[in-house]
Design an enzyme around this catalytic site. Structure first.
Site, mmCIF file in Angstrom:
data_model
loop_
_atom_site.group_PDB
_atom_site.id
_atom_site.type_symbol
_atom_site.label_atom_id
_atom_site.label_comp_id
_atom_site.label_asym_id
_atom_site.label_seq_id
_atom_site.Cartn_x
_atom_site.Cartn_y
_atom_site.Cartn_z
ATOM 1 C CE1 TYR A 1 -3.868 2.352 0.792
ATOM 2 C CE2 TYR A 1 -2.338 3.314 2.373
ATOM 3 C CZ TYR A 1 -3.526 3.375 1.652
ATOM 4 O OH TYR A 1 -4.349 4.471 1.790
ATOM 5 C CE LYS B 1 -3.485 5.328 -1.471
ATOM 6 N NZ LYS B 1 -4.540 5.863 -2.333
HETATM 7 P P1 NAP Z 1 -13.237 3.135 1.444
HETATM 8 O O1 NAP Z 1 -14.182 3.548 2.510
HETATM 9 O O2 NAP Z 1 -12.805 1.720 1.389
HETATM 10 O O3 NAP Z 1 -13.872 3.570 0.033
HETATM 11 C C1 NAP Z 1 -13.179 3.316 -1.164
HETATM 12 C C2 NAP Z 1 -14.157 3.307 -2.318
HETATM 13 O O4 NAP Z 1 -13.433 3.049 -3.535
HETATM 14 C C3 NAP Z 1 -15.202 2.183 -2.176
HETATM 15 O O5 NAP Z 1 -16.465 2.629 -2.552
HETATM 16 C C4 NAP Z 1 -14.664 1.134 -3.148
HETATM 17 O O6 NAP Z 1 -15.652 0.249 -3.649
HETATM 18 C C5 NAP Z 1 -14.110 2.019 -4.257
HETATM 19 N N1 NAP Z 1 -13.222 1.278 -5.130
HETATM 20 C C6 NAP Z 1 -12.335 0.306 -4.776
HETATM 21 N N2 NAP Z 1 -11.729 -0.182 -5.841
HETATM 22 C C7 NAP Z 1 -12.230 0.473 -6.921
HETATM 23 C C8 NAP Z 1 -11.999 0.387 -8.303
HETATM 24 N N3 NAP Z 1 -11.120 -0.505 -8.803
HETATM 25 N N4 NAP Z 1 -12.669 1.211 -9.136
HETATM 26 C C9 NAP Z 1 -13.562 2.094 -8.638
HETATM 27 N N5 NAP Z 1 -13.842 2.212 -7.327
HETATM 28 C C10 NAP Z 1 -13.182 1.399 -6.468
HETATM 29 O O7 NAP Z 1 -11.888 3.992 1.511
HETATM 30 P P2 NAP Z 1 -11.583 5.469 2.056
HETATM 31 O O8 NAP Z 1 -11.013 5.342 3.410
HETATM 32 O O9 NAP Z 1 -12.718 6.381 1.806
HETATM 33 O O10 NAP Z 1 -10.340 5.820 1.100
HETATM 34 C C11 NAP Z 1 -10.450 6.669 -0.039
HETATM 35 C C12 NAP Z 1 -9.045 6.994 -0.530
HETATM 36 O O11 NAP Z 1 -8.304 7.612 0.524
HETATM 37 C C13 NAP Z 1 -8.240 5.749 -0.927
HETATM 38 O O12 NAP Z 1 -7.429 6.056 -2.050
HETATM 39 C C14 NAP Z 1 -7.366 5.510 0.276
HETATM 40 O O13 NAP Z 1 -6.199 4.789 -0.038
HETATM 41 C C15 NAP Z 1 -7.098 6.919 0.731
HETATM 42 N N6 NAP Z 1 -6.692 7.036 2.134
HETATM 43 C C16 NAP Z 1 -7.537 6.636 3.131
HETATM 44 C C17 NAP Z 1 -7.126 6.778 4.460
HETATM 45 C C18 NAP Z 1 -8.002 6.388 5.628
HETATM 46 O O14 NAP Z 1 -7.520 6.389 6.771
HETATM 47 N N7 NAP Z 1 -9.282 6.073 5.431
HETATM 48 C C19 NAP Z 1 -5.857 7.301 4.747
HETATM 49 C C20 NAP Z 1 -5.028 7.686 3.698
HETATM 50 C C21 NAP Z 1 -5.464 7.550 2.387
HETATM 51 P P3 NAP Z 1 -15.704 -1.279 -3.070
HETATM 52 O O15 NAP Z 1 -15.880 -1.199 -1.615
HETATM 53 O O16 NAP Z 1 -16.873 -1.901 -3.778
HETATM 54 O O17 NAP Z 1 -14.407 -1.947 -3.415
#
Ligand code: NAP
Length: 253
Positions: A158, A162
């Site tokens: 991961y 990133k």
């Molecule tokens: P999340 O709640 O898991 O939501 C991610 C969304 O992206 C889900 O709706 C998922 O659908 C969708 N997705 C996954 N694979 C996909 C694909 N191949 N094509 C289109 N859509 C897809 O995650 P989040 O925490 O909101 O994270 C959003 C972004 O922020 C990500 O890039 C993550 O790496 C980044 N981020 C998050 C955190 C954190 O602490 N939450 C920290 C740093 C960075 P499915 O569930 O159906 O797969």
């Protein structure tokens, strides 16, 4: 409350929940119309986001695609432009996290995380560039992570994905700047979403993350929306190639 149009349209990938949903709603509050992307299995959740945007007086269209598949991305961008006329900004937010130690990491796990997080960002950007270049305007916002700078155990792949997004964005900014397009990253810290809860398995973990955060609290999805709106808007016209931490002060550089 309804928001007056600012004449701009933004595409947000992975916008059915979590950070993507909050960014889409934040953009609508700032006057953007939205193109909402996620996987087709998220149709119900995406319909709720579309309706929340329409309640704000803004328009939203839904385009399903797996961002890691070039044919689906190409079709998504063509369909979106046909439906809304133009796209001014994109937030590459779709991402996945699979925790595993390097010793045990399976090739498929490495590939799927790199495919969605890094290749997905590249594919969406590449599909949009001719359109943005022709209009001599674009705002590209790529959601990286403080994990790409720092990283946590069990998340080497991961972290690599990133870091790739940040490296890609730095060069992208140089290649597209002459055409009026900016490209920047946001690096969230620990944000309470389905993904974020992976790092918050028990009270001790919550206390650990709160303790090393200058603001002494975990992030909420809405905490990422304001910085995304800034980087997607005209207010950030002279900001490009940057990676902005949105982490409450975990990483201080
Ligand atoms: P999340 O709640 O898991 O939501 C991610 C969304 O992206 C889900 O709706 C998922 O659908 C969708 N997705 C996954 N694979 C996909 C694909 N191949 N094509 C289109 N859509 C897809 O995650 P989040 O925490 O909101 O994270 C959003 C972004 O922020 C990500 O890039 C993550 O790496 C980044 N981020 C998050 C955190 C954190 O602490 N939450 C920290 C740093 C960075 P499915 O569930 O159906 O797969």
């Amino acid at each position: 409350m309804t928001a007056a149009s600012n004449g701009r349209v933004a595409l947000v990938t992975g916008s059915s929940r979590g950070i993507g949903r909050a960014i889409a709603l934040g953009l609508a509050d700032a006057g953007f119309d939205l193109v909402l992307n996620d996987l087709a299995r998220q149709s119900e959740a995406l319909a709720e986001v579309k309706s929340a945007i329409e309640m704000r007086g803004r328009q939203a269209v839904v385009v399903y695609a797996d961002v890691s598949r070039k044919a689906e991305v190409t079709a998504m961008v063509a369909d979106a432009i046909a439906a809304v006329g133009h796209i001014d900004a994109v937030v590459n937010n779709a991402g996945i996290l699979i925790s595993n130690a390097v010793d045990d990491l399976e090739e498929e796990q490495w590939d799927s995380v790199l495919d969605v997080n890094a290749k997905g960002t590249f594919l969406v950007v590449q599909a949009l560039l001719p359109h943005m270049r022709a209009r001599r305007y674009g705002r590209i916002v790529n959601i990286a992570s403080i994990g790409g700078k720092h990283g946590a155990q069990m998340q080497a792949h991961y972290s690599a994905s990133k870091a790739a997004v940040m490296g890609f964005t730095r060069v992208l900014a140089q290649e597209v700047g002459a055409d009026g397009i900016t490209a920047n990253c946001l690096c969230p810290g620990i944000i309470v979403t389905d993904m974020g809860r992976t790092n918050l398995s028990d009270a001790a973990n919550v206390a650990k993350w709160e303790g090393i955060t200058a603001l002494r609290r975990l992030g909420q999805p809405e905490d990422v929306a304001g910085p995304a709106v800034f980087l997607a808007s005209d207010a950030s016209a002279f900001v490009t190639g940057q990676s902005l931490n949105v982490c409450g002060g975990i990483v201080l550089s």
